[in-house]
Design a protein around this motif. Structure first.
Motif, short mmCIF file in Angstrom:
data_model
loop_
_atom_site.label_atom_id
_atom_site.label_comp_id
_atom_site.label_asym_id
_atom_site.label_seq_id
_atom_site.Cartn_x
_atom_site.Cartn_y
_atom_site.Cartn_z
N LEU A 4 0.85 -1.18 0.00
CA LEU A 4 0.00 0.00 0.00
C LEU A 4 0.88 1.24 0.00
CD1 LEU A 4 -2.95 1.03 0.20
CD2 LEU A 4 -2.66 1.03 2.68
N VAL A 5 0.79 2.01 -1.05
CA VAL A 5 1.57 3.24 -1.19
C VAL A 5 0.59 4.41 -1.20
CG1 VAL A 5 3.20 4.54 -2.59
CG2 VAL A 5 3.38 2.04 -2.48
N GLY A 6 0.60 5.20 -0.13
CA GLY A 6 -0.44 6.21 0.00
C GLY A 6 -1.77 5.51 0.19
N GLU A 7 -2.69 5.70 -0.76
CA GLU A 7 -3.98 5.01 -0.71
C GLU A 7 -4.13 4.01 -1.84
OE1 GLU A 7 -7.05 7.93 -0.68
OE2 GLU A 7 -6.59 8.64 1.34
N GLU A 8 -3.01 3.71 -2.53
CA GLU A 8 -3.06 2.85 -3.70
C GLU A 8 -2.29 1.56 -3.46
OE1 GLU A 8 -4.93 3.72 -6.18
OE2 GLU A 8 -5.30 5.78 -5.54
N TRP A 9 -2.90 0.43 -3.86
CA TRP A 9 -2.20 -0.84 -3.77
C TRP A 9 -1.35 -1.06 -5.02
CZ3 TRP A 9 -1.37 -4.06 0.14
CH2 TRP A 9 -2.16 -3.91 1.29
N THR A 10 -0.16 -1.59 -4.80
CA THR A 10 0.77 -1.87 -5.88
C THR A 10 1.22 -3.32 -5.80
OG1 THR A 10 2.75 -1.28 -4.61
CG2 THR A 10 1.61 0.52 -5.78
N VAL A 11 1.74 -3.84 -6.90
CA VAL A 11 2.36 -5.15 -6.92
C VAL A 11 3.80 -4.97 -7.38
CG1 VAL A 11 1.54 -5.68 -9.27
CG2 VAL A 11 2.19 -7.54 -7.73
N ALA A 12 4.72 -5.68 -6.76
CA ALA A 12 6.14 -5.54 -7.09
C ALA A 12 6.77 -6.92 -7.22
CB ALA A 12 6.86 -4.73 -6.02
N ASP A 13 7.63 -7.06 -8.24
CA ASP A 13 8.40 -8.28 -8.44
C ASP A 13 9.78 -7.85 -8.95
OD1 ASP A 13 9.58 -10.64 -9.18
OD2 ASP A 13 7.84 -11.44 -10.23
N ASP A 14 10.65 -7.57 -8.03
CA ASP A 14 12.01 -7.13 -8.38
C ASP A 14 12.93 -8.34 -8.49
OD1 ASP A 14 11.69 -4.26 -8.48
OD2 ASP A 14 11.40 -4.33 -6.31
N GLY A 15 12.61 -9.22 -9.41
CA GLY A 15 13.43 -10.40 -9.60
C GLY A 15 13.20 -11.48 -8.56
N LEU A 16 12.14 -11.37 -7.76
CA LEU A 16 11.88 -12.38 -6.73
C LEU A 16 11.49 -13.72 -7.35
CD1 LEU A 16 9.80 -10.37 -4.10
CD2 LEU A 16 12.14 -11.20 -3.82
N SER A 17 10.73 -13.68 -8.43
CA SER A 17 10.15 -14.90 -8.98
C SER A 17 10.95 -15.40 -10.18
CB SER A 17 8.70 -14.67 -9.40
OG SER A 17 8.65 -13.80 -10.52
N HIS A 18 10.83 -16.71 -10.42
CA HIS A 18 11.49 -17.30 -11.57
C HIS A 18 10.69 -17.04 -12.85
CE1 HIS A 18 13.85 -20.14 -13.92
NE2 HIS A 18 12.73 -20.73 -14.30
N ASN A 19 9.37 -17.14 -12.77
CA ASN A 19 8.53 -17.02 -13.96
C ASN A 19 7.93 -15.63 -14.15
OD1 ASN A 19 8.69 -19.77 -14.94
ND2 ASN A 19 7.54 -20.34 -13.11
N GLY A 20 8.20 -14.74 -13.22
CA GLY A 20 7.71 -13.38 -13.36
C GLY A 20 6.28 -13.19 -12.93
N THR A 21 5.88 -11.93 -12.85
CA THR A 21 4.52 -11.53 -12.49
C THR A 21 3.99 -10.66 -13.61
OG1 THR A 21 5.01 -11.60 -10.12
CG2 THR A 21 3.11 -10.28 -10.80
N HIS A 22 2.77 -10.93 -14.05
CA HIS A 22 2.17 -10.19 -15.15
C HIS A 22 0.91 -9.46 -14.67
CE1 HIS A 22 4.62 -13.25 -17.11
NE2 HIS A 22 4.56 -12.54 -18.23
N VAL A 23 0.72 -8.25 -15.17
CA VAL A 23 -0.55 -7.53 -15.01
C VAL A 23 -1.15 -7.44 -16.41
CG1 VAL A 23 -1.71 -5.41 -14.34
CG2 VAL A 23 0.22 -6.25 -12.99
N GLY A 24 -2.27 -8.11 -16.60
CA GLY A 24 -2.77 -8.26 -17.96
C GLY A 24 -1.79 -9.14 -18.73
N GLU A 25 -1.37 -8.69 -19.89
CA GLU A 25 -0.43 -9.46 -20.70
C GLU A 25 1.00 -8.95 -20.55
OE1 GLU A 25 -1.87 -10.25 -24.76
OE2 GLU A 25 -3.77 -9.37 -24.13
N GLU A 26 1.21 -7.98 -19.67
CA GLU A 26 2.53 -7.34 -19.54
C GLU A 26 3.27 -7.83 -18.30
OE1 GLU A 26 4.39 -2.87 -18.81
OE2 GLU A 26 2.27 -3.12 -19.33
N ARG A 27 4.48 -8.33 -18.52
CA ARG A 27 5.32 -8.71 -17.40
C ARG A 27 5.85 -7.45 -16.74
NH1 ARG A 27 9.86 -13.50 -17.12
NH2 ARG A 27 10.66 -13.00 -15.04
N ILE A 28 5.69 -7.35 -15.43
CA ILE A 28 6.08 -6.12 -14.75
C ILE A 28 7.55 -6.17 -14.37
CG2 ILE A 28 3.75 -5.75 -13.88
CD1 ILE A 28 4.79 -6.57 -11.10
#
Length: 225
Positions: free
Chosen positions: A79-103
């Motif tokens: 939670l940043v301010g009043e907005e929720w965010t998702v973060a994947d700074d290289g934590l995962s092997h297969n990555g995290t996608h929002v929609g069709e875009e890998r973040i």
């Protein structure tokens, strides 16, 4: 391939629809996904804690243990301010996608976003957002057009099986017709009108009846008068 929402990819049961309406009424952002048994899971996102971990290992706040494409520690929601965010700074092997875009790094989440962790699609829902789909739908039942006695009779008959069991299916057109001494064509016409008037015409055909029944029960619209 576009992600399919865990809300829309299966026919939701009346109980699942009621659960989502309850989550909307709480007014907090929440996540929805389906577990290894294809059961709906809802996770509210209150302000505290402001940081949640996602992964397979014990101790993760959102544990997707059955999905072997999810890393032991996969991503983080913050939670940043009043907005929720998702973060994947290289934590995962297969990555995290929002929609069709890998973040890469941190990404703000908006109402309706679909987040892919491994092979698990998680929907982010925010009732505070203008135009929130579930909020509009729930509101339409409370503030929509006035119902005639005939409308209420059809809704009551539609919901009759659900009063006996929350896991039952809404009544069929034939059952409604028999109870109300109407033709099946008349029942279809009345239901079609109700779907349109309460903003359900955009749902998949196999979800409209359950959605209408769940909202009618939730809003107390099945009583007499």
């Amino acid at each position: 391939m576009p992600l399919r929402s865990p809300i829309a990819q299966h026919a939701s049961s009346p109980e699942e629809l009621r659960e989502r309406l309850e989550a909307e009424r709480e007014g907090l952002p929440y996540l929805v996904w389906r577990d290894e048994h294809d059961a709906q899971v809802i996770r509210p996102l209150p302000d505290d804690p402001p940081r949640l971990t996602v992964g397979r290992r014990d101790g993760c706040d959102i544990r997707l243990a059955w999905d072997h494409k999810v890393s032991r520690l996969h991503a983080q929601l913050e939670l940043v301010g009043e907005e929720w965010t998702v973060a994947d700074d290289g934590l995962s092997h297969n990555g995290t996608h929002v929609g069709e875009e890998r973040i890469r790094g941190q990404r703000r989440l908006r109402d309706g976003d679909l987040v892919l962790f491994g092979e698990t699609v998680v929907a982010f829902c925010d009732p505070r957002a203008d135009g929130s789909v579930m909020t509009q739908t729930a509101g339409s039942m409370q503030h929509g057009p006035r119902l005639s006695a005939g409308d209420r009779d059809v809704l009551a008959a539609l919901c009759r099986p659900l009063l006996a069991s929350s896991y039952a299916a809404p009544a069929s057109n034939a059952d409604i017709a028999a109870e109300l001494h109407l033709s099946i064509a008349a029942v279809k016409s009345r239901l079609h009108s109700l779907f349109e008037r309460f903003g359900l015409e955009g749902l998949p055909q196999n979800q409209k009846r359950a959605a209408l029944a769940a909202q009618a029960l939730q809003s107390g619209l099945t009583g007499d008068g």
